[in-house]
Write a protein that holds these residues in place. Structure first.
Motif, PDB file in Angstrom:
ATOM      1  N   ALA A  67       0.910  -1.257   0.055  1.00 45.00           N
ATOM      2  CA  ALA A  67       0.181  -0.026  -0.041  1.00 45.00           C
ATOM      3  C   ALA A  67       0.840   1.312   0.151  1.00 45.00           C
ATOM      4  CB  ALA A  67      -1.036   0.307   1.458  1.00 45.00           C
ATOM      5  N   ARG A  68       0.955   1.497  -0.564  1.00 48.34           N
ATOM      6  CA  ARG A  68       1.538   4.014  -0.150  1.00 48.34           C
ATOM      7  C   ARG A  68       0.234   4.119   0.496  1.00 48.34           C
ATOM      8  NH1 ARG A  68       1.069   2.415  -6.389  1.00 48.34           N
ATOM      9  NH2 ARG A  68       3.506   2.305  -6.993  1.00 48.34           N
ATOM     10  N   SER A  69       0.678   5.088   0.814  1.00 55.08           N
ATOM     11  CA  SER A  69       0.621   5.564   1.972  1.00 55.08           C
ATOM     12  C   SER A  69       0.320   7.016   2.091  1.00 55.08           C
ATOM     13  CB  SER A  69       1.683   5.528   3.160  1.00 55.08           C
ATOM     14  OG  SER A  69       3.424   6.449   3.486  1.00 55.08           O
ATOM     15  N   VAL A  70      -0.685   8.794   2.055  1.00 49.49           N
ATOM     16  CA  VAL A  70      -0.383   9.811   1.916  1.00 49.49           C
ATOM     17  C   VAL A  70      -1.028  10.455   4.005  1.00 49.49           C
ATOM     18  CG1 VAL A  70      -2.550  11.014   1.453  1.00 49.49           C
ATOM     19  CG2 VAL A  70      -1.904   9.400   0.291  1.00 49.49           C
ATOM     20  N   LEU A  71      -0.415  11.480   3.539  1.00 53.04           N
ATOM     21  CA  LEU A  71      -0.434  11.689   5.098  1.00 53.04           C
ATOM     22  C   LEU A  71      -1.047  13.193   4.897  1.00 53.04           C
ATOM     23  CD1 LEU A  71       0.562  12.054   7.981  1.00 53.04           C
ATOM     24  CD2 LEU A  71       2.077  14.213   7.376  1.00 53.04           C
ATOM     25  N   VAL A  72      -2.174  12.995   5.875  1.00 48.83           N
ATOM     26  CA  VAL A  72      -3.270  13.834   6.192  1.00 48.83           C
ATOM     27  C   VAL A  72      -2.586  14.691   7.316  1.00 48.83           C
ATOM     28  CG1 VAL A  72      -5.916  15.049   6.252  1.00 48.83           C
ATOM     29  CG2 VAL A  72      -5.204  13.359   4.911  1.00 48.83           C
ATOM     30  N   ALA A  73      -2.017  16.121   7.987  1.00 45.97           N
ATOM     31  CA  ALA A  73      -2.244  16.248   8.446  1.00 45.97           C
ATOM     32  C   ALA A  73      -2.570  17.723   9.209  1.00 45.97           C
ATOM     33  CB  ALA A  73      -0.045  16.586   8.213  1.00 45.97           C
ATOM     34  N   GLY A  74      -2.235  18.203  10.091  1.00 48.11           N
ATOM     35  CA  GLY A  74      -3.347  18.923  10.668  1.00 48.11           C
ATOM     36  C   GLY A  74      -2.300  20.538  10.500  1.00 48.11           C
ATOM     37  N   ARG A  75      -0.907  19.754  10.763  1.00 42.23           N
ATOM     38  CA  ARG A  75       0.424  21.195  10.720  1.00 42.23           C
ATOM     39  C   ARG A  75       0.799  20.693  10.501  1.00 42.23           C
ATOM     40  NH1 ARG A  75      -0.941  21.263  16.247  1.00 42.23           N
ATOM     41  NH2 ARG A  75       1.435  20.035  16.759  1.00 42.23           N
ATOM     42  N   LEU A  76       2.320  21.170   9.002  1.00 39.45           N
ATOM     43  CA  LEU A  76       2.851  20.794   8.836  1.00 39.45           C
ATOM     44  C   LEU A  76       4.007  21.838   8.473  1.00 39.45           C
ATOM     45  CD1 LEU A  76       1.429  19.611   4.458  1.00 39.45           C
ATOM     46  CD2 LEU A  76       3.057  18.321   6.538  1.00 39.45           C
ATOM     47  N   GLU A  77       5.297  21.725   8.944  1.00 41.60           N
ATOM     48  CA  GLU A  77       6.082  22.745   9.317  1.00 41.60           C
ATOM     49  C   GLU A  77       7.155  22.250   8.105  1.00 41.60           C
ATOM     50  OE1 GLU A  77       6.186  24.496  11.466  1.00 41.60           O
ATOM     51  OE2 GLU A  77       4.780  24.067  12.458  1.00 41.60           O
ATOM     52  N   GLU A  78       7.794  23.560   7.475  1.00 44.41           N
ATOM     53  CA  GLU A  78       8.938  23.412   6.506  1.00 44.41           C
ATOM     54  C   GLU A  78       9.662  21.838   6.694  1.00 44.41           C
ATOM     55  OE1 GLU A  78      12.627  26.085   4.401  1.00 44.41           O
ATOM     56  OE2 GLU A  78      10.708  27.147   5.591  1.00 44.41           O
ATOM     57  N   GLY A  79      10.768  21.905   8.244  1.00 42.31           N
ATOM     58  CA  GLY A  79      11.677  20.873   8.338  1.00 42.31           C
ATOM     59  C   GLY A  79      10.801  19.778   8.264  1.00 42.31           C
ATOM     60  N   ASP A  80       9.499  19.303   8.475  1.00 42.61           N
ATOM     61  CA  ASP A  80       9.485  18.114   8.816  1.00 42.61           C
ATOM     62  C   ASP A  80       9.134  17.239   7.020  1.00 42.61           C
ATOM     63  OD1 ASP A  80       8.132  18.195  11.149  1.00 42.61           O
ATOM     64  OD2 ASP A  80       6.206  19.163  10.091  1.00 42.61           O
TER      65      ASP A  80
END
Length: 207
Positions: A67-80
């Motif tokens: 399976a391929r993964s998709v991330l839905v994130a509340g906060r996305l920082e540049e360093g992430d």
């Protein structure tokens, strides 16, 4: 066209229910239960932030199956960004932008093996990858792909149709060294054989 099977993983039931309720009416998507998670083509991981727990879950998805993964994130920082990509994620979306249409777009791209990143983050990601290559990996003789220059050289000659003895002569290696390089690459990248390794390298633009 068969619908894309999707499993939604979230740490709280409200987040999971919200994403599932957006996806379930879409004919392009078939949401599967946790019991059938191993049948999913795409796993959508919903997280408040890109913390160690989220990264661990993404790595586990990558290791456990196809399976391929998709991330839905509340906060996305540049360093992430680089941390996320290193886990094998192929799609990223901010939770505030995760409309049903956007989610389906990201999932469809992931199912096809295509990356999907918010446009404003893509440039930053490329800058970070470039810095990582120049300042950390390059001086150690490693490419961001995890392949060393001599591994790329061997794959390139394999793609040209050379056999082990010919590659050894061309690169001034022993035949054992060439065999070891091919074995290391196929094992590390979970490739079936030399032909699969060449196809992978071509597809990824490595050679």
């Amino acid at each position: 066209m068969e619908p894309i099977t999707v499993h939604v993983h979230a740490w709280d039931p409200i987040s999971a229910a919200g994403v599932i309720s957006e996806l379930r009416p879409r004919p392009e998507i078939r949401v599967v239960s946790p019991q059938d998670a191993d049948l999913a083509t795409v796993v959508v991981v919903v997280a408040d932030a890109v913390d160690e727990e989220a990264l661990k879950t993404l790595r586990t998805v990558q290791r456990q199956g196809t399976a391929r993964s998709v991330l839905v994130a509340g906060r996305l920082e540049e360093g992430d960004l680089v941390k996320i990509v290193e886990t094998g994620v192929v799609g990223i979306a901010r939770r505030c932008e995760a409309t049903p249409d956007r989610l389906v777009t990201v999932i469809t791209a992931a199912a096809s093996g295509e990356g999907c990143v918010p446009p404003d983050l893509l440039g930053r990601l490329l800058e970070q990858v470039g810095r990582l290559q120049r300042h950390v990996l390059g001086p150690r003789g490693i490419m961001f792909t995890g392949l060393a220059p001599r591994e790329v050289d061997v794959l390139r000659l394999l793609a040209d149709g050379l056999d082990t003895a010919e590659i050894a002569r061309r690169l001034a290696y022993s035949e054992r060294t060439v065999k070891n390089v091919v074995h290391d690459v196929t094992t590390r990248l979970q490739l079936r054989n030399r032909s699969h390794a060449v196809a992978y390298a071509l597809r990824e633009g490595l050679i």
